[in-house]
Scaffold this active site. Structure first.
Site, PDB file in Angstrom:
ATOM      1  N   LYS A  91      10.068 -12.216 -14.703  1.00 53.85           N
ATOM      2  CA  LYS A  91       9.213 -12.750 -13.643  1.00 53.85           C
ATOM      3  C   LYS A  91       9.515 -14.229 -13.510  1.00 53.85           C
ATOM      4  O   LYS A  91       9.872 -14.888 -14.499  1.00 53.85           O
ATOM      5  CB  LYS A  91       7.731 -12.580 -14.026  1.00 53.85           C
ATOM      6  CG  LYS A  91       6.790 -12.622 -12.851  1.00 53.85           C
ATOM      7  CD  LYS A  91       6.458 -11.243 -12.334  1.00 53.85           C
ATOM      8  CE  LYS A  91       5.493 -11.295 -11.181  1.00 53.85           C
ATOM      9  NZ  LYS A  91       5.070  -9.981 -10.726  1.00 53.85           N
ATOM     10  N   GLY A 191     -11.020  -4.569  -1.807  1.00 54.15           N
ATOM     11  CA  GLY A 191      -9.803  -5.240  -1.347  1.00 54.15           C
ATOM     12  C   GLY A 191      -8.992  -4.320  -0.451  1.00 54.15           C
ATOM     13  O   GLY A 191      -8.300  -3.424  -0.931  1.00 54.15           O
ATOM     14  N   VAL A 192      -9.149  -4.506   0.867  1.00 58.90           N
ATOM     15  CA  VAL A 192      -8.397  -3.648   1.799  1.00 58.90           C
ATOM     16  C   VAL A 192      -7.339  -4.491   2.522  1.00 58.90           C
ATOM     17  O   VAL A 192      -7.324  -4.605   3.732  1.00 58.90           O
ATOM     18  CB  VAL A 192      -9.318  -2.889   2.788  1.00 58.90           C
ATOM     19  CG1 VAL A 192      -9.937  -1.688   2.112  1.00 58.90           C
ATOM     20  CG2 VAL A 192     -10.415  -3.797   3.356  1.00 58.90           C
ATOM     21  N   GLY A 193      -6.473  -5.088   1.702  1.00 58.98           N
ATOM     22  CA  GLY A 193      -5.341  -5.839   2.232  1.00 58.98           C
ATOM     23  C   GLY A 193      -4.161  -4.913   2.447  1.00 58.98           C
ATOM     24  O   GLY A 193      -4.330  -3.784   2.917  1.00 58.98           O
ATOM     25  N   LYS A 194      -2.975  -5.393   2.090  1.00 58.98           N
ATOM     26  CA  LYS A 194      -1.756  -4.618   2.369  1.00 58.98           C
ATOM     27  C   LYS A 194      -1.793  -3.236   1.709  1.00 58.98           C
ATOM     28  O   LYS A 194      -1.551  -2.220   2.352  1.00 58.98           O
ATOM     29  CB  LYS A 194      -0.529  -5.409   1.877  1.00 58.98           C
ATOM     30  CG  LYS A 194      -0.268  -6.682   2.681  1.00 58.98           C
ATOM     31  CD  LYS A 194       1.087  -7.285   2.386  1.00 58.98           C
ATOM     32  CE  LYS A 194       1.207  -7.869   1.017  1.00 58.98           C
ATOM     33  NZ  LYS A 194       0.421  -9.098   0.791  1.00 58.98           N
ATOM     34  N   VAL A 195      -2.127  -3.179   0.419  1.00 57.85           N
ATOM     35  CA  VAL A 195      -2.149  -1.882  -0.275  1.00 57.85           C
ATOM     36  C   VAL A 195      -3.418  -1.104   0.083  1.00 57.85           C
ATOM     37  O   VAL A 195      -3.358   0.081   0.431  1.00 57.85           O
ATOM     38  CB  VAL A 195      -2.074  -2.073  -1.808  1.00 57.85           C
ATOM     39  CG1 VAL A 195      -2.159  -0.720  -2.508  1.00 57.85           C
ATOM     40  CG2 VAL A 195      -0.809  -2.803  -2.214  1.00 57.85           C
ATOM     41  N   GLY A 196      -4.561  -1.771   0.006  1.00 58.74           N
ATOM     42  CA  GLY A 196      -5.846  -1.104   0.190  1.00 58.74           C
ATOM     43  C   GLY A 196      -5.966  -0.374   1.514  1.00 58.74           C
ATOM     44  O   GLY A 196      -6.486   0.738   1.569  1.00 58.74           O
ATOM     45  N   HIS A 197      -5.450  -0.967   2.586  1.00 56.82           N
ATOM     46  CA  HIS A 197      -5.654  -0.295   3.882  1.00 56.82           C
ATOM     47  C   HIS A 197      -4.779   0.954   4.017  1.00 56.82           C
ATOM     48  O   HIS A 197      -5.171   1.931   4.637  1.00 56.82           O
ATOM     49  CB  HIS A 197      -5.513  -1.272   5.065  1.00 56.82           C
ATOM     50  CG  HIS A 197      -4.160  -1.402   5.651  1.00 56.82           C
ATOM     51  ND1 HIS A 197      -3.221  -2.266   5.161  1.00 56.82           N
ATOM     52  CD2 HIS A 197      -3.583  -0.781   6.700  1.00 56.82           C
ATOM     53  CE1 HIS A 197      -2.127  -2.176   5.889  1.00 56.82           C
ATOM     54  NE2 HIS A 197      -2.316  -1.277   6.825  1.00 56.82           N
TER      55      HIS A 197
HETATM   56  N1  LIG Z   1       1.815  -5.132  -2.514  1.00 55.93           N
HETATM   57  C1  LIG Z   1       2.347  -4.433  -3.494  1.00 55.93           C
HETATM   58  O1  LIG Z   1       3.349  -3.736  -3.316  1.00 55.93           O
HETATM   59  C2  LIG Z   1       1.725  -4.444  -4.868  1.00 55.93           C
HETATM   60  C3  LIG Z   1       2.402  -3.812  -5.919  1.00 55.93           C
HETATM   61  C4  LIG Z   1       1.805  -3.767  -7.185  1.00 55.93           C
HETATM   62  C5  LIG Z   1       0.575  -4.376  -7.382  1.00 55.93           C
HETATM   63  N2  LIG Z   1      -0.048  -5.013  -6.345  1.00 55.93           N
HETATM   64  C6  LIG Z   1      -1.348  -5.631  -6.613  1.00 55.93           C
HETATM   65  O2  LIG Z   1      -2.347  -5.005  -5.808  1.00 55.93           O
HETATM   66  C7  LIG Z   1      -3.334  -5.950  -5.403  1.00 55.93           C
HETATM   67  C8  LIG Z   1      -3.419  -5.985  -3.874  1.00 55.93           C
HETATM   68  O3  LIG Z   1      -2.154  -6.340  -3.359  1.00 55.93           O
HETATM   69  P1  LIG Z   1      -1.923  -6.544  -1.785  1.00 55.93           P
HETATM   70  O4  LIG Z   1      -0.449  -6.651  -1.623  1.00 55.93           O
HETATM   71  O5  LIG Z   1      -2.690  -5.497  -1.056  1.00 55.93           O
HETATM   72  O6  LIG Z   1      -2.579  -7.972  -1.600  1.00 55.93           O
HETATM   73  P2  LIG Z   1      -3.344  -8.530  -0.291  1.00 55.93           P
HETATM   74  O7  LIG Z   1      -3.497  -9.988  -0.535  1.00 55.93           O
HETATM   75  O8  LIG Z   1      -2.697  -8.041   0.954  1.00 55.93           O
HETATM   76  O9  LIG Z   1      -4.771  -7.799  -0.376  1.00 55.93           O
HETATM   77  C9  LIG Z   1      -5.770  -8.179  -1.273  1.00 55.93           C
HETATM   78  C10 LIG Z   1      -7.095  -8.092  -0.518  1.00 55.93           C
HETATM   79  O10 LIG Z   1      -8.142  -8.347  -1.437  1.00 55.93           O
HETATM   80  C11 LIG Z   1      -9.102  -9.168  -0.794  1.00 55.93           C
HETATM   81  N3  LIG Z   1      -9.889  -9.849  -1.807  1.00 55.93           N
HETATM   82  C12 LIG Z   1      -9.584 -10.967  -2.522  1.00 55.93           C
HETATM   83  N4  LIG Z   1     -10.586 -11.258  -3.371  1.00 55.93           N
HETATM   84  C13 LIG Z   1     -11.526 -10.298  -3.209  1.00 55.93           C
HETATM   85  C14 LIG Z   1     -12.782 -10.053  -3.813  1.00 55.93           C
HETATM   86  N5  LIG Z   1     -13.276 -10.854  -4.752  1.00 55.93           N
HETATM   87  N6  LIG Z   1     -13.488  -8.988  -3.387  1.00 55.93           N
HETATM   88  C15 LIG Z   1     -13.013  -8.165  -2.420  1.00 55.93           C
HETATM   89  N7  LIG Z   1     -11.835  -8.347  -1.820  1.00 55.93           N
HETATM   90  C16 LIG Z   1     -11.095  -9.405  -2.205  1.00 55.93           C
HETATM   91  C17 LIG Z   1      -8.289 -10.088   0.103  1.00 55.93           C
HETATM   92  O11 LIG Z   1      -9.070 -10.623   1.148  1.00 55.93           O
HETATM   93  C18 LIG Z   1      -7.213  -9.130   0.609  1.00 55.93           C
HETATM   94  O12 LIG Z   1      -7.591  -8.491   1.809  1.00 55.93           O
HETATM   95  C19 LIG Z   1      -2.893  -7.291  -6.040  1.00 55.93           C
HETATM   96  O13 LIG Z   1      -3.551  -7.435  -7.269  1.00 55.93           O
HETATM   97  C20 LIG Z   1      -1.412  -7.112  -6.268  1.00 55.93           C
HETATM   98  O14 LIG Z   1      -0.942  -7.901  -7.341  1.00 55.93           O
HETATM   99  C21 LIG Z   1       0.483  -5.038  -5.102  1.00 55.93           C
END
Ligand SMILES: NC(=O)c1ccc[n+]([C@@H]2O[C@H](COP(=O)([O-])OP(=O)(O)OC[C@H]3O[C@@H](n4cnc5c(N)ncnc54)[C@H](O)[C@@H]3O)[C@@H](O)[C@H]2O)c1
Length: 365
Positions: A91, A191-197
């Protein structure tokens, strides 16, 4: 460009003496012209070149940055081993606020440092770095993944990360309830960001009822607008979500540390399975979950879809091949639960044992 492979005393201590150490190599990078200060940590190359993303973050101190790089690279060794990839763990962290200091010049300088390792470390996106950034890094370094499809990459990794988490949930349901279907189950996503949605879509397709929350109101609104009359409701915050009556599964998909001394005692869910990295705030939380009869699907096992995707870029990306690999997260999760039962330990400890065994086996002559 200055390359300082020597290290301050605390780094040396962690490398050579601490139980959490055991890293192979730590490279401190500095390029005064662009303002780049970075740390590249290679925990292990036992299974192959170290693979892991680049975090761009305004660390409070250089010590904090080094500690994060060491911790995150170690985690990648376990994740890659468990995902069956021919990659060790590495990393990198770039010190500074990406909003303020990220420039093309800085990313190119960073690319030259990664290239100088000759393929021992393969980089990708992480917090604060995006596909467009990796396209720039790749101009100086062929050991760069997470690039855009136009530049030979696979693009956004969250699609397969969500798919993998969904497989982990199905395996958890199979283990606990004897049926992988999530039809009629109530699943809470924080958390409904990139992964959540993307995860919301998989769950609705399978017939689950979904409860969501996010600190960004527009992220919640986007999902409610998309599904006005079917299966999704929202609550104010994570604290409310984890207490929802009749919640079957809790999916932390925001930041790390979601499972801690405050949240575990009040969780209503029977299963925890989500995308966030480092969900267990400290050692011992995995036991607290087990003591409450809550099944925990280890984070680095179920969120490996993204790293499976970027690893595939090195072989000419093929979405279907990756999807098939990510689907195996179902079997891997079941195998971990079985091992945990057999050894009388929590699933997180069982996952560590399996990953450590794989790394130790690979070291044999
Ligand atoms: N994107 C990937 O491919 C990937 C792969 C492995 C692990 N992850 C992990 O998964 C998690 C989500 O990743 P992502 O890419 O969706 O990130 P992202 O930033 O797109 O989504 C995270 C979401 O969480 C929300 N959030 C932040 N703090 C919060 C809280 N206290 N309560 C509720 N919501 C909150 C943010 O507003 C955002 O919408 C991260 O921990 C990341 O390290 C992601």
């Amino acid at each position: 460009m200055t390359d300082v492979t020597g290290a301050p005393a605390d780094v040396l201590h962690t490398l050579f003496h601490s139980d959490q150490g055991g890293h192979e190599q730590v490279v401190l990078c500095q390029d005064r012209a662009s303002g780049l200060k970075a740390v590249i940590a290679i925990h292990s190359t036992a299974l192959g070149p170290a693979l892991g993303g680049t975090r761009f973050y305004p660390y409070a101190s250089e010590e904090e940055a080094v500690a994060d790089a060491l911790n995150l690279s170690r985690g990648m060794s376990y994740k890659n081993a468990m995902a069956g990839l021919d990659h060790g763990g590495g990393k990198a962290v770039i010190i500074g606020d990406p909003e303020q200091i990220k420039t093309e010049e800085l990313l190119l300088a960073y690319g030259r440092f990664v290239a100088s390792l000759g393929g021992r470390y393969v980089t990708a996106c992480d917090v604060g770095t995006y596909v467009a950034d990796m396209d720039v890094v790749a101009r100086e370094c062929r050991w760069t993944t997470g690039r855009s499809p136009e530049n030979g990459g696979a693009g956004d990794s969250s699609v397969l990360t969500a798919f993998g988490v969904f497989q982990g949930m199905r395996a958890s349901a199979q283990h606990l309830w004897g049926d992988p279907s999530l039809r009629g189950r109530k699943v809470g996503i924080a958390g409904v960001g990139k992964v959540g949605h993307h995860l919301v879509e998989h769950l609705l397709e399978d017939g689950a009822e979904v409860v969501i929350t996010d600190v960004r109101a527009e992220s919640v609104r986007r999902i409610l607008d998309r599904h006005p009359s079917s299966g999704v409701t929202a609550v104010a915050d994570t604290d409310a979500l984890i207490r929802v009556e009749g919640l079957d599964i809790y999916a932390p998909c925001a930041l790390g540390g979601a499972l801690n001394d405050g949240s575990v005692p009040v969780l209503t869910a029977k299963i925890v399975c989500g995308a966030a990295n480092n969900q267990l705030e400290h050692a011992g939380v995995e036991k607290d979950l087990a003591d409450r009869g809550i099944l925990y699907a280890p984070d680095y096992v179920v969120n490996a879809g993204g790293v499976i995707q970027v690893a595939d870029e090195l072989h000419g990306f093929d979405f279907e091949r990756c999807r098939a690999k990510a689907a195996k997260i179902f079997d891997t999760t079941l195998a971990i639960f079985a091992r945990a039962k057999e050894d009388g330990i929590p699933p997180a400890a069982a996952a560590d044992r399996i990953a450590e065994h794989r790394m130790a086996e690979a070291r044999r002559p």
